[in-house]
Design a protein around this motif. Sequence first.
Motif, PDB file in Angstrom:
ATOM      1  N   TYR A 123      18.487 -20.048 -30.750  1.00 18.34           N
ATOM      2  CA  TYR A 123      16.934 -21.314 -30.325  1.00 18.34           C
ATOM      3  C   TYR A 123      16.237 -19.838 -30.626  1.00 18.34           C
ATOM      4  O   TYR A 123      15.865 -18.790 -30.161  1.00 18.34           O
ATOM      5  CB  TYR A 123      17.320 -21.223 -29.468  1.00 18.34           C
ATOM      6  CG  TYR A 123      18.615 -22.252 -28.756  1.00 18.34           C
ATOM      7  CD1 TYR A 123      18.404 -23.266 -28.908  1.00 18.34           C
ATOM      8  CD2 TYR A 123      19.506 -21.104 -27.730  1.00 18.34           C
ATOM      9  CE1 TYR A 123      19.974 -24.016 -28.942  1.00 18.34           C
ATOM     10  CE2 TYR A 123      20.453 -22.596 -27.730  1.00 18.34           C
ATOM     11  CZ  TYR A 123      21.400 -23.413 -28.218  1.00 18.34           C
ATOM     12  OH  TYR A 123      21.911 -24.181 -27.962  1.00 18.34           O
ATOM     13  N   LYS A 169      18.039 -21.715 -23.489  1.00 24.86           N
ATOM     14  CA  LYS A 169      16.747 -22.684 -24.523  1.00 24.86           C
ATOM     15  C   LYS A 169      15.941 -22.406 -23.364  1.00 24.86           C
ATOM     16  O   LYS A 169      14.526 -22.180 -23.621  1.00 24.86           O
ATOM     17  CB  LYS A 169      17.331 -24.407 -24.395  1.00 24.86           C
ATOM     18  CG  LYS A 169      17.699 -23.757 -25.568  1.00 24.86           C
ATOM     19  CD  LYS A 169      18.006 -26.175 -26.219  1.00 24.86           C
ATOM     20  CE  LYS A 169      18.407 -26.851 -27.301  1.00 24.86           C
ATOM     21  NZ  LYS A 169      18.859 -27.834 -26.823  1.00 24.86           N
ATOM     22  N   VAL A 202      18.034 -24.476 -34.770  1.00 25.14           N
ATOM     23  CA  VAL A 202      19.403 -23.880 -34.252  1.00 25.14           C
ATOM     24  C   VAL A 202      19.637 -22.602 -35.060  1.00 25.14           C
ATOM     25  O   VAL A 202      20.701 -23.360 -35.864  1.00 25.14           O
ATOM     26  CB  VAL A 202      19.960 -24.426 -33.185  1.00 25.14           C
ATOM     27  CG1 VAL A 202      21.088 -23.847 -32.019  1.00 25.14           C
ATOM     28  CG2 VAL A 202      19.318 -25.839 -32.344  1.00 25.14           C
ATOM     29  N   ASN A 232      25.343 -19.655 -30.261  1.00 22.78           N
ATOM     30  CA  ASN A 232      24.245 -19.760 -31.218  1.00 22.78           C
ATOM     31  C   ASN A 232      22.940 -19.591 -30.542  1.00 22.78           C
ATOM     32  O   ASN A 232      22.453 -19.354 -29.365  1.00 22.78           O
ATOM     33  CB  ASN A 232      24.020 -21.992 -30.931  1.00 22.78           C
ATOM     34  CG  ASN A 232      25.152 -22.001 -31.029  1.00 22.78           C
ATOM     35  OD1 ASN A 232      26.387 -21.805 -32.085  1.00 22.78           O
ATOM     36  ND2 ASN A 232      25.865 -23.762 -30.714  1.00 22.78           N
TER      37      ASN A 232
END
Length: 480
Positions: free
Chosen positions: A270, A287, A261, A268
């Motif tokens: 992904y 995600k 990540v 963040n």
Amino acid sequence: MGKKGCSKIQNTKLNTYDWLCDVPDAENATDYVEVQFKNTRKGYFLNSSKIPLEKGDMVAVEASPGHDIGIVTLTGKLVLLQMKKNNIRTGEGYEPKKVYRKAKPTDIEKYEEAKAKEHATMIRSRQIAADLGLNMKIGDVEYQGDGNKAIFYYIADERVDFRQLIKVLAEAFRVRIEMKQIGARQEAGRIGGIGPCGRELCCSSWMTSFVSVATGAARYQDISMNPQKLAGQCAKLKCCINYEVDAYVEAQKRLPSREIVLETKDNNYYHFKTDIFKREITYSTDKSFAANLITISAERAFDVINMNKKGSKPVTLEADTKPQPPKRDAQDILGQDSVTRFDSVKKKKKKRPAGNNGGNNGNGGGNNANAAAGGEGGNNRPANNKQAGNRPVNNDRQQPGNNDRQPGNENSNRPSGNNNGNKGGNANNNGNNGNNNRNNNNRNNRNRQKPKGNNDKQANNDRPQQQAKPGNKPENKPEA
């Protein structure tokens, strides 16, 4: 076969190009020969009696029981390499089968008779298997060259107990029965066909050994996991999925892991997808689905990973300065010019000066009293300046060459010597234009009234319009 195997022409997928055929003493390197039978069956036999054999010869070889008829496909030193490739064991405890002789005419006739019964035997055996309730499909039948044995090729998804079937088949056909199970890929290769790529099926053209194909090979290549697209005509995974998987695995090693990540000050990120050939990776802020997708290069991803390991976070996932694409030294010829530059383009004809329009405007609206085509002052002269009586024309707006107008003549037909106002006009239609101008001016004078203070005289609408007599009408003669 007519060229003794030195030709690159491949008649069937079982043919082997003998690249050692021109090497001296290569043909006498071994006494083993390769013999081909029906379908994909091959065998290696020892020519112990030193019979001179060439590629393409039909020979009678040892079988159990009796003998079989096949075609010699390979001789010489290359046979040893093929035996090593196919794991054919020779030596103590493994006695090789022998070549009896070249096939005689009687052997060939018997072989043809046995071969002619194969299709009828297959149909009859399918009916017998269906009557016994066996979940199997008999795809082909192969008779031995002497007709004493028959091999039944079948396909089955589950284990089948065919002991009762063998008894029934032996009583029905009076031959020795051998059952051989084949896979779906071998069955598709035996039948043949055209694949979705537009070419002949690999299993029926050149493949002889079939390796299992796993779904992990499709995942490595980012192929959509659609069973209809991944399956071939045999209802199994396509064999061609394994062709390029090694290159994808090697390329994946030079890319960052998909489980890492990336952390920035804002969010963040992904892993979402990877373009292996461009070495570009797309990251998402969520995600489960695509959100705020950002595509970066593999080098930038490694840089962000190293920064996260050191405890620092970049402001944005993208690099501060985007790398400029490399300039190409060679220029594309078609990129410089248009592809249609050689097409013939019809040139538009140049329009004549607006001389005709001046004359037409004078006819239709009455604004251009003299229909002076191309004349600069003709269009600016109001139509109300000309009245029905013998009235002088306003000299302030009179253009040179217009002094030839005769008083009392509303036609304004100038002699042919004054052509300054008639450039591009309709010279031959002056008589008709004059009549139209006279009628238009009369109509305008009755509906419009000039304001006071105008130097021109007020039109007397009560007085009837003077009619032009034929005797007073000047003749419009062309210039000599």
